[in-house]
Design an enzyme around this catalytic site. Structure first.
Site, mmCIF file in Angstrom:
data_model
loop_
_atom_site.group_PDB
_atom_site.id
_atom_site.type_symbol
_atom_site.label_atom_id
_atom_site.label_comp_id
_atom_site.label_asym_id
_atom_site.label_seq_id
_atom_site.Cartn_x
_atom_site.Cartn_y
_atom_site.Cartn_z
ATOM 1 N N HIS A 156 3.603 -2.365 1.214
ATOM 2 C CA HIS A 156 2.951 -3.671 1.118
ATOM 3 C C HIS A 156 3.885 -4.675 0.469
ATOM 4 C CE1 HIS A 156 1.818 -1.084 -2.270
ATOM 5 N NE2 HIS A 156 1.872 -2.165 -3.031
ATOM 6 N N HIS A 158 3.918 -7.964 -1.777
ATOM 7 C CA HIS A 158 3.131 -8.837 -2.652
ATOM 8 C C HIS A 158 3.626 -10.272 -2.421
ATOM 9 C CE1 HIS A 158 1.573 -5.718 -5.590
ATOM 10 N NE2 HIS A 158 2.603 -5.042 -5.098
HETATM 11 P P1 AMP Z 1 1.687 -1.592 -6.080
HETATM 12 O O1 AMP Z 1 1.445 -1.335 -7.536
HETATM 13 O O2 AMP Z 1 2.931 -2.353 -5.777
HETATM 14 O O3 AMP Z 1 1.602 -0.305 -5.279
HETATM 15 O O4 AMP Z 1 0.521 -2.535 -5.591
HETATM 16 C C1 AMP Z 1 -0.757 -2.085 -5.300
HETATM 17 C C2 AMP Z 1 -1.663 -3.252 -5.484
HETATM 18 O O5 AMP Z 1 -2.890 -2.957 -4.858
HETATM 19 C C3 AMP Z 1 -1.976 -3.582 -6.930
HETATM 20 O O6 AMP Z 1 -1.509 -4.887 -7.233
HETATM 21 C C4 AMP Z 1 -3.493 -3.471 -7.011
HETATM 22 O O7 AMP Z 1 -4.069 -4.461 -7.836
HETATM 23 C C5 AMP Z 1 -3.886 -3.645 -5.562
HETATM 24 N N1 AMP Z 1 -5.163 -3.058 -5.192
HETATM 25 C C6 AMP Z 1 -5.583 -1.794 -5.429
HETATM 26 N N2 AMP Z 1 -6.816 -1.615 -4.909
HETATM 27 C C7 AMP Z 1 -7.180 -2.795 -4.326
HETATM 28 C C8 AMP Z 1 -8.336 -3.256 -3.635
HETATM 29 N N3 AMP Z 1 -9.391 -2.460 -3.425
HETATM 30 N N4 AMP Z 1 -8.357 -4.517 -3.179
HETATM 31 C C9 AMP Z 1 -7.308 -5.339 -3.402
HETATM 32 N N5 AMP Z 1 -6.181 -4.966 -4.034
HETATM 33 C C10 AMP Z 1 -6.116 -3.711 -4.502
#
Ligand code: AMP
Length: 170
Positions: A156, A158
């Site tokens: 993903h 950001h």
């Molecule tokens: P990373 O730490 O780079 O793997 O990013 C994962 C992101 O997913 C984090 O910023 C979380 O806040 C986000 N996240 C986890 N669960 C959800 C959800 N249900 N809806 C939206 N964002 C989410």
């Protein structure tokens, strides 16, 4: 001359002020609020606690794509899905993901076959930045692996904006 004072126009003065703000943002910050550091610590703990998944293991993002759990969708096409992060780190914080993971748990797993989808993710980030009105700038981040603070093993991007970013990012 109109608009000039002490030999410098108000536009030049504003440009210099903006440059100083950006320069200052790149200096190491000595004072971060306790809520910032608490949030950073919990992000880090979540990342360290999440073992890298095997390539086919579903993640929470599959449920979001399939609308099994709700999300705040900002963009969708046949290849890419984007929604607001549940724990935003900036006024605008959007996650941009491929609908089909195809082994891309993270950027470090990229193969030649992923050229197109990787380009799509970045180009979509640009489209959404425009859609969100982030005309003064924004940041894209791809966390990879435990040391990169990745917590969800479905690649993903950001997209962060709406405030002055700092450097180094921490
Ligand atoms: P990373 O730490 O780079 O793997 O990013 C994962 C992101 O997913 C984090 O910023 C979380 O806040 C986000 N996240 C986890 N669960 C959800 C959800 N249900 N809806 C939206 N964002 C989410």
């Amino acid at each position: 001359m109109k608009g000039l004072k002490n030999g410098m126009s108000s536009v030049s003065r504003r440009n210099i002020t903006q440059r100083l703000v950006v320069f200052a943002s790149h200096l190491p910050s000595s004072s971060s609020s306790s809520s910032d550091s608490t949030s950073m610590a919990s992000e880090k703990q979540a990342a360290l606690a999440t073992a890298p998944s095997d390539a086919d293991a579903p993640t929470i993002f599959d449920k979001i794509i399939n609308k099994e759990i709700p999300s705040n969708v900002v963009y969708e096409d046949d290849k890419v899905f984007a929604f607001r992060d549940i724990n935003p780190q900036a006024p605008t914080h959007i996650l941009i993901i491929p609908k089909v993971k195809d082994g891309l748990t993270g950027l470090s797993k990229a193969e030649e076959r992923h050229f197109e989808i990787l380009g799509c993710l970045l180009y979509t980030a640009k489209l959404i930045a425009k859609q969100e009105g982030l005309d003064d700038g924004f940041r894209v981040v791809i966390n990879d692996g435990p040391k990169g603070c990745q917590s969800v093993y479905h690649i993903h991007v950001h997209l962060l904006g709406g405030r002055q970013m700092n450097w180094p990012p921490g």
